[in-house]
Design a protein around this motif. Structure first.
Motif, PDB file in Angstrom:
ATOM      1  N   GLY A  53      77.136  -8.810   0.590  1.00  0.00           N
ATOM      2  CA  GLY A  53      77.337  -8.667  -1.223  1.00  0.00           C
ATOM      3  C   GLY A  53      77.869  -7.664  -1.669  1.00  0.00           C
ATOM      4  N   GLU A  54      79.153  -7.285  -1.325  1.00  0.00           N
ATOM      5  CA  GLU A  54      80.138  -6.070  -1.758  1.00  0.00           C
ATOM      6  C   GLU A  54      80.684  -6.628  -2.973  1.00  0.00           C
ATOM      7  N   CYS A  55      81.157  -7.859  -3.032  1.00  0.00           N
ATOM      8  CA  CYS A  55      81.819  -8.158  -4.325  1.00  0.00           C
ATOM      9  C   CYS A  55      80.910  -8.243  -5.573  1.00  0.00           C
ATOM     10  N   LEU A  56      81.297  -7.350  -6.680  1.00  0.00           N
ATOM     11  CA  LEU A  56      80.747  -7.279  -8.006  1.00  0.00           C
ATOM     12  C   LEU A  56      81.683  -7.079  -9.017  1.00  0.00           C
ATOM     13  N   LYS A  57      81.656  -7.826  -9.914  1.00  0.00           N
ATOM     14  CA  LYS A  57      82.827  -7.901 -10.947  1.00  0.00           C
ATOM     15  C   LYS A  57      81.855  -7.992 -12.171  1.00  0.00           C
ATOM     16  N   MET A  58      82.637  -7.420 -13.401  1.00  0.00           N
ATOM     17  CA  MET A  58      82.177  -7.762 -14.913  1.00  0.00           C
ATOM     18  C   MET A  58      83.110  -8.740 -15.430  1.00  0.00           C
ATOM     19  N   LEU A  59      82.625  -9.881 -15.991  1.00  0.00           N
ATOM     20  CA  LEU A  59      83.276 -10.844 -16.939  1.00  0.00           C
ATOM     21  C   LEU A  59      82.748 -10.641 -18.243  1.00  0.00           C
ATOM     22  N   LYS A  60      83.772 -11.325 -19.261  1.00  0.00           N
ATOM     23  CA  LYS A  60      83.404 -11.431 -20.558  1.00  0.00           C
ATOM     24  C   LYS A  60      83.878 -12.634 -21.231  1.00  0.00           C
ATOM     25  N   VAL A  61      83.088 -13.217 -22.369  1.00  0.00           N
ATOM     26  CA  VAL A  61      83.674 -14.248 -23.176  1.00  0.00           C
ATOM     27  C   VAL A  61      84.364 -13.782 -24.485  1.00  0.00           C
ATOM     28  N   GLN A  62      85.450 -13.617 -24.550  1.00  0.00           N
ATOM     29  CA  GLN A  62      85.965 -13.104 -25.581  1.00  0.00           C
ATOM     30  C   GLN A  62      86.856 -14.119 -26.366  1.00  0.00           C
ATOM     31  N   LYS A  63      86.454 -14.523 -27.441  1.00  0.00           N
ATOM     32  CA  LYS A  63      87.395 -15.740 -28.272  1.00  0.00           C
ATOM     33  C   LYS A  63      87.406 -16.919 -27.633  1.00  0.00           C
ATOM     34  N   LYS A  64      86.206 -17.100 -26.998  1.00  0.00           N
ATOM     35  CA  LYS A  64      86.189 -18.572 -25.939  1.00  0.00           C
ATOM     36  C   LYS A  64      86.974 -18.380 -24.693  1.00  0.00           C
TER      37      LYS A  64
ATOM     38  N   LEU B 190      86.973 -16.779 -20.797  1.00  0.00           N
ATOM     39  CA  LEU B 190      86.329 -16.252 -19.731  1.00  0.00           C
ATOM     40  C   LEU B 190      87.394 -15.348 -18.981  1.00  0.00           C
ATOM     41  N   THR B 191      87.121 -13.875 -18.859  1.00  0.00           N
ATOM     42  CA  THR B 191      87.854 -13.059 -18.469  1.00  0.00           C
ATOM     43  C   THR B 191      87.493 -12.171 -17.316  1.00  0.00           C
ATOM     44  N   PRO B 192      87.786 -11.812 -16.295  1.00  0.00           N
ATOM     45  CA  PRO B 192      87.502 -10.569 -15.587  1.00  0.00           C
ATOM     46  C   PRO B 192      87.998  -9.521 -16.133  1.00  0.00           C
ATOM     47  N   VAL B 193      86.925  -8.570 -16.291  1.00  0.00           N
ATOM     48  CA  VAL B 193      87.507  -7.038 -17.064  1.00  0.00           C
ATOM     49  C   VAL B 193      87.334  -5.915 -16.000  1.00  0.00           C
ATOM     50  N   ALA B 194      86.198  -6.057 -15.138  1.00  0.00           N
ATOM     51  CA  ALA B 194      86.149  -4.980 -14.299  1.00  0.00           C
ATOM     52  C   ALA B 194      85.595  -5.203 -12.934  1.00  0.00           C
ATOM     53  N   VAL B 195      85.889  -4.403 -11.769  1.00  0.00           N
ATOM     54  CA  VAL B 195      85.500  -4.536 -10.583  1.00  0.00           C
ATOM     55  C   VAL B 195      84.737  -3.188 -10.173  1.00  0.00           C
ATOM     56  N   PHE B 196      83.769  -3.502  -9.188  1.00  0.00           N
ATOM     57  CA  PHE B 196      83.011  -2.241  -9.062  1.00  0.00           C
ATOM     58  C   PHE B 196      83.276  -2.137  -7.533  1.00  0.00           C
TER      59      PHE B 196
ATOM     60  N   GLN C 123      95.034  -2.753 -17.609  1.00  0.00           N
ATOM     61  CA  GLN C 123      96.604  -2.879 -18.038  1.00  0.00           C
ATOM     62  C   GLN C 123      96.964  -4.280 -18.472  1.00  0.00           C
ATOM     63  N   ASN C 124      96.461  -5.157 -17.622  1.00  0.00           N
ATOM     64  CA  ASN C 124      96.890  -6.660 -18.153  1.00  0.00           C
ATOM     65  C   ASN C 124      96.055  -7.732 -17.534  1.00  0.00           C
ATOM     66  N   ILE C 125      94.859  -7.821 -18.587  1.00  0.00           N
ATOM     67  CA  ILE C 125      93.836  -8.821 -17.967  1.00  0.00           C
ATOM     68  C   ILE C 125      94.169 -10.156 -18.633  1.00  0.00           C
ATOM     69  N   SER C 126      95.344 -10.524 -19.366  1.00  0.00           N
ATOM     70  CA  SER C 126      95.289 -11.869 -19.910  1.00  0.00           C
ATOM     71  C   SER C 126      95.685 -12.810 -18.557  1.00  0.00           C
ATOM     72  N   ALA C 127      96.574 -12.328 -17.652  1.00  0.00           N
ATOM     73  CA  ALA C 127      97.059 -13.337 -16.419  1.00  0.00           C
ATOM     74  C   ALA C 127      95.899 -13.674 -15.726  1.00  0.00           C
ATOM     75  N   ALA C 128      94.719 -12.882 -15.729  1.00  0.00           N
ATOM     76  CA  ALA C 128      93.612 -13.355 -14.943  1.00  0.00           C
ATOM     77  C   ALA C 128      92.520 -14.099 -15.536  1.00  0.00           C
ATOM     78  N   SER C 129      92.768 -14.283 -16.957  1.00  0.00           N
ATOM     79  CA  SER C 129      91.815 -14.926 -17.848  1.00  0.00           C
ATOM     80  C   SER C 129      91.779 -16.401 -17.799  1.00  0.00           C
ATOM     81  N   LEU C 130      90.888 -17.239 -18.282  1.00  0.00           N
ATOM     82  CA  LEU C 130      90.679 -18.805 -18.235  1.00  0.00           C
ATOM     83  C   LEU C 130      90.336 -18.988 -19.492  1.00  0.00           C
ATOM     84  N   LYS C 131      91.281 -19.776 -20.173  1.00  0.00           N
ATOM     85  CA  LYS C 131      91.042 -20.551 -21.525  1.00  0.00           C
ATOM     86  C   LYS C 131      89.775 -21.372 -21.475  1.00  0.00           C
ATOM     87  N   VAL C 132      88.762 -21.290 -22.454  1.00  0.00           N
ATOM     88  CA  VAL C 132      87.815 -22.450 -22.458  1.00  0.00           C
ATOM     89  C   VAL C 132      87.666 -22.837 -23.704  1.00  0.00           C
TER      90      VAL C 132
END
Length: 399
Positions: free
Chosen positions: A319-330, A332-338, A376-385
């Protein structure tokens, strides 16, 4: 099957062949785009298999961490020293919620399937000082409480129950006297899984249920019929929910379903605020190779009302994988890794004045996390909803 049995069963199913899941991107690529969280401190509770199911943090002068465990007890830790302050024993069935009294360091509420909500004051030798229950049919027929919340003015306690004699109840008490004020039992047809007061509208209350409905009530109304303002049909089973503010200044509700999907709704007009984010979409945003092992932990409080923030992980390996996601302006984006997570996480909270996140889970220890605060650059990893153009009509009444 109760909530704890369901949790154990789900974990065993998810762990089957869990080595088939992995990150698509490398650690170096992740470091370029995501905020990095690192282990600040960690503390194990016991050598036995004890899940940390619920947690709440005081936000006053003396920071304390309150944990609800799978062995029907609650424990309290001092954040500074990581020393155990108290063990609260009094429930005889699964604990379903832990909440610190607003603005207080030593007062905590706990709820349980034993049908009670208990108020504890650590200043009084850890004694229980109040007990809230519906004993209208006798102490041997208490309704199993599955979730509870306290109004922003700290005057009303609301609780949802599992099915009891064919009905799912919402119960209300005067928080200052334990007097039962009344209840609703017509708006949900199955277990009420989550209940939450609006952060600013003191009489607004949201509920989620395994019947698939998220309901919004104004409890200042005289009857349940008049109190029901909105009903949203998720066509799934609601696990957890969270209030937020939509971009058009309309109240919104987001929910995590038992199938590990994320839904985001407007309450005004009862329409989806964004396209529902199924598990495979969430896995893609997390950059995981398989959606079968991805899971959503819980929502995190946000400084900004118009954002939805949550933790997500994978049961692969330990269960090592843990990340933070956000919904910003519709979006869905990964913003942090633990970095350095070692367990499947089941609960979380934040200590804002110390810039700490706390997680607990199935291996029986809690972790304090601190971030570098850089991305630095989370837009490339985001997904437009995109917002749905068509949706099923959902009436004001659930049926």
């Amino acid at each position: 099957m109760n909530q704890l049995d369901t949790l154990f069963s789900m974990t065993e199913d998810l762990n089957t062949n869990s080595d088939e899941d992995a990150d698509i991107v490398s650690d170096s690529e992740s470091a370029q785009s995501l905020i990095q969280y690192y282990v600040e401190q960690e503390r194990s509770l016991s050598l036995q298999r004890t899940y940390i199911l619920h947690m709440s943090c005081s936000q006053g002068v003396a920071d304390k961490l309150f944990l609800g465990l799978s062995n029907c007890t609650s424990v309290v830790y001092d954040i500074e020293t990581l020393s155990k302050v108290a063990c609260l024993s009094g429930h005889d069935r699964t604990i379903t919620g832990v909440k610190v009294g607003a603005g207080e360091d030593d007062v905590v509420f706990t709820s349980s399937l034993d049908g009670t909500i208990k108020l504890w004051d650590l200043r009084l030798h850890n004694n229980m000082v109040r007990e809230y229950k519906d004993a209208s049919e006798g102490d041997d027929k208490l309704k199993p409480i599955s979730s509870f919340d306290i109004s922003s003015k700290k005057t009303v306690i609301a609780a949802g129950t599992e099915l009891f004699d064919g009905d799912a109840f919402m119960l209300f008490w005067d928080a200052r006297s334990t007097k039962l004020l009344g209840g609703y039992w017509e708006s949900h047809r199955d277990d009420i899984t989550h209940i939450q007061f609006h952060p600013s509208k003191k009489d607004w209350l949201a509920t989620g249920s395994t019947d698939g409905l998220m309901n919004v009530f104004d409890i200042s109304e005289c009857s349940e019929d008049d109190a029901l303002l909105y009903s949203m049909n998720t066509e799934s089973s609601v696990d957890k929910l969270q209030w937020f503010m939509c971009l058009n200044e309309v109240d919104g509700l987001s929910c995590i379903t038992h199938t590990q999907d994320l839904q985001v709704w407007e309450t005004d007009g009862v329409i989806p605020y964004a396209k529902h984010m199924q598990r495979d979409i969430i896995a893609k945003v997390m950059h995981r190779t398989s959606s079968d092992y991805c899971y959503l932990v819980d929502f995190l409080p946000e400084d900004s009302d118009d954002e939805v923030s949550l933790l997500a992980g994978s049961t692969a390996g330990k269960g090592e994988c843990l990340k933070m996601l956000k919904v910003q302006k519709k979006t869905l984006t990964p913003v942090a890794v633990f970095n350095g997570n070692k367990q499947i996480v089941r609960s979380c909270c934040s200590i804002k004045q110390k810039n700490l996140l706390v997680t607990g889970g199935e291996s029986g220890f809690f972790t304090l996390w601190k971030s570098d605060g850089l991305s630095q650059n989370i837009s490339a990893a985001s997904l437009k909803v995109k917002t749905k153009s068509k949706h099923s009509s959902v009436g004001k009444k659930p049926y």
